[in-house]
Design a protein around this motif. Structure first.
Motif, PDB file in Angstrom:
ATOM      1  N   GLY A  46       0.806  -1.211   0.000  1.00  0.00           N
ATOM      2  CA  GLY A  46       0.000   0.000   0.000  1.00  0.00           C
ATOM      3  C   GLY A  46       0.842   1.264   0.000  1.00  0.00           C
ATOM      4  N   LEU A  47       0.229   2.374  -0.356  1.00  0.00           N
ATOM      5  CA  LEU A  47       0.907   3.666  -0.261  1.00  0.00           C
ATOM      6  C   LEU A  47       1.154   4.014   1.201  1.00  0.00           C
ATOM      7  CD1 LEU A  47      -1.150   5.516  -2.994  1.00  0.00           C
ATOM      8  CD2 LEU A  47       1.252   4.843  -3.146  1.00  0.00           C
ATOM      9  N   VAL A  48       0.276   3.549   2.074  1.00  0.00           N
ATOM     10  CA  VAL A  48       0.491   3.596   3.522  1.00  0.00           C
ATOM     11  C   VAL A  48       0.751   2.156   3.927  1.00  0.00           C
ATOM     12  CG1 VAL A  48      -0.516   4.135   5.770  1.00  0.00           C
ATOM     13  CG2 VAL A  48      -1.062   5.570   3.801  1.00  0.00           C
ATOM     14  N   ARG A  49       1.932   1.875   4.440  1.00  0.00           N
ATOM     15  CA  ARG A  49       2.319   0.488   4.704  1.00  0.00           C
ATOM     16  C   ARG A  49       1.533  -0.155   5.833  1.00  0.00           C
ATOM     17  NH1 ARG A  49       8.301  -0.940   3.218  1.00  0.00           N
ATOM     18  NH2 ARG A  49       8.596   0.494   1.487  1.00  0.00           N
ATOM     19  N   ASN A  50       1.247   0.596   6.874  1.00  0.00           N
ATOM     20  CA  ASN A  50       0.540   0.044   8.018  1.00  0.00           C
ATOM     21  C   ASN A  50      -0.955   0.100   7.744  1.00  0.00           C
ATOM     22  OD1 ASN A  50      -0.337  -0.793  10.460  1.00  0.00           O
ATOM     23  ND2 ASN A  50       0.792   0.699  11.663  1.00  0.00           N
ATOM     24  N   MET A  51      -1.518  -0.991   7.266  1.00  0.00           N
ATOM     25  CA  MET A  51      -2.913  -1.022   6.842  1.00  0.00           C
ATOM     26  C   MET A  51      -3.884  -0.920   8.015  1.00  0.00           C
ATOM     27  SD  MET A  51      -2.507  -1.284   3.619  1.00  0.00           S
ATOM     28  CE  MET A  51      -3.886  -1.949   2.757  1.00  0.00           C
ATOM     29  N   GLU A  52      -3.463  -1.331   9.207  1.00  0.00           N
ATOM     30  CA  GLU A  52      -4.359  -1.361  10.353  1.00  0.00           C
ATOM     31  C   GLU A  52      -4.448  -0.025  11.074  1.00  0.00           C
ATOM     32  OE1 GLU A  52      -2.045  -3.897   9.802  1.00  0.00           O
ATOM     33  OE2 GLU A  52      -3.657  -5.037   8.866  1.00  0.00           O
ATOM     34  N   ASP A  53      -3.468   0.840  10.912  1.00  0.00           N
ATOM     35  CA  ASP A  53      -3.485   2.116  11.616  1.00  0.00           C
ATOM     36  C   ASP A  53      -3.242   3.233  10.617  1.00  0.00           C
ATOM     37  OD1 ASP A  53      -3.427   4.222  13.339  1.00  0.00           O
ATOM     38  OD2 ASP A  53      -1.861   3.421  14.630  1.00  0.00           O
ATOM     39  N   PHE A  54      -4.310   3.831  10.147  1.00  0.00           N
ATOM     40  CA  PHE A  54      -4.243   4.864   9.124  1.00  0.00           C
ATOM     41  C   PHE A  54      -4.207   6.250   9.748  1.00  0.00           C
ATOM     42  CE2 PHE A  54      -4.466   4.350   4.598  1.00  0.00           C
ATOM     43  CZ  PHE A  54      -4.690   5.612   4.105  1.00  0.00           C
ATOM     44  N   GLY A  55      -4.188   6.312  11.062  1.00  0.00           N
ATOM     45  CA  GLY A  55      -4.274   7.589  11.764  1.00  0.00           C
ATOM     46  C   GLY A  55      -2.923   8.204  12.056  1.00  0.00           C
ATOM     47  N   ILE A  56      -2.894   9.015  13.081  1.00  0.00           N
ATOM     48  CA  ILE A  56      -1.707   9.771  13.462  1.00  0.00           C
ATOM     49  C   ILE A  56      -0.554   8.861  13.854  1.00  0.00           C
ATOM     50  CG2 ILE A  56      -0.813  11.435  15.154  1.00  0.00           C
ATOM     51  CD1 ILE A  56      -3.650  12.617  15.245  1.00  0.00           C
ATOM     52  N   LEU A  57      -0.843   7.740  14.499  1.00  0.00           N
ATOM     53  CA  LEU A  57       0.207   6.833  14.955  1.00  0.00           C
ATOM     54  C   LEU A  57       0.723   5.916  13.855  1.00  0.00           C
ATOM     55  CD1 LEU A  57      -1.274   5.843  18.423  1.00  0.00           C
ATOM     56  CD2 LEU A  57       0.426   7.603  17.908  1.00  0.00           C
ATOM     57  N   GLY A  58       0.042   5.855  12.734  1.00  0.00           N
ATOM     58  CA  GLY A  58       0.473   5.008  11.626  1.00  0.00           C
ATOM     59  C   GLY A  58       1.595   5.650  10.833  1.00  0.00           C
ATOM     60  N   THR A  59       2.124   4.892   9.900  1.00  0.00           N
ATOM     61  CA  THR A  59       3.172   5.427   9.036  1.00  0.00           C
ATOM     62  C   THR A  59       2.552   6.372   8.006  1.00  0.00           C
ATOM     63  OG1 THR A  59       2.953   3.527   7.569  1.00  0.00           O
ATOM     64  CG2 THR A  59       4.644   3.388   9.267  1.00  0.00           C
ATOM     65  N   PRO A  60       3.258   7.430   7.663  1.00  0.00           N
ATOM     66  CA  PRO A  60       2.720   8.339   6.641  1.00  0.00           C
ATOM     67  C   PRO A  60       2.777   7.688   5.262  1.00  0.00           C
ATOM     68  CG  PRO A  60       4.895   9.060   7.346  1.00  0.00           C
ATOM     69  CD  PRO A  60       4.519   7.895   8.211  1.00  0.00           C
ATOM     70  N   PRO A  61       1.945   8.150   4.330  1.00  0.00           N
ATOM     71  CA  PRO A  61       1.973   7.572   2.982  1.00  0.00           C
ATOM     72  C   PRO A  61       3.292   7.869   2.277  1.00  0.00           C
ATOM     73  CG  PRO A  61       0.295   9.306   3.158  1.00  0.00           C
ATOM     74  CD  PRO A  61       0.932   9.176   4.487  1.00  0.00           C
ATOM     75  N   SER A  62       3.734   6.932   1.456  1.00  0.00           N
ATOM     76  CA  SER A  62       4.966   7.144   0.690  1.00  0.00           C
ATOM     77  C   SER A  62       4.767   8.234  -0.355  1.00  0.00           C
ATOM     78  CB  SER A  62       5.407   5.840   0.025  1.00  0.00           C
ATOM     79  OG  SER A  62       4.376   5.358  -0.835  1.00  0.00           O
TER      80      SER A  62
END
Length: 104
Positions: A46-62
């Motif tokens: 995905g463009l955001v690697r962490n699929m389970e946490d799309f919020g502030i604590l997740g990884t930012p999109p590439s």
């Protein structure tokens, strides 16, 4: 959303109010999450690697601009999944080879 309906402060919000809020143009998170999952299916990541946490604590999109563009296109197409798949499959990114080139 809160405990009251957006159109009448004396009325409690319903599931329909929630659904309308989740799919509104003012709330692009739903489209961003779906497009990211679709990107993962087509590209393997995905463009955001962490699929389970799309919020502030997740990884930012590439590629945040690409994610925003795809989400906007998805919303404006009327949430047309087939159109989104076609858009991604016809892109130059998708048509590139995934094989690593030999060093010259």
């Amino acid at each position: 959303l809160g405990k009251v309906a957006p159109d009448d402060p004396k009325k409690r919000a319903t599931r329909l109010d929630l659904a309308n809020w989740l799919l509104s143009k003012d709330h692009p998170l739903t489209a961003r999450v779906f497009v990211n999952r679709l990107w993962k299916v087509m590209y393997g990541q995905g463009l955001v690697r962490n699929m389970e946490d799309f919020g502030i604590l997740g990884t930012p999109p590439s590629h945040p601009e690409l994610l925003d563009f795809l989400a906007t296109e998805f919303i404006e197409s009327g949430w047309d999944v087939k159109k989104m798949i076609t858009l991604m499959a016809n892109s130059a990114s998708y048509q590139q080879s995934s094989l690593v080139a030999k060093a010259v």
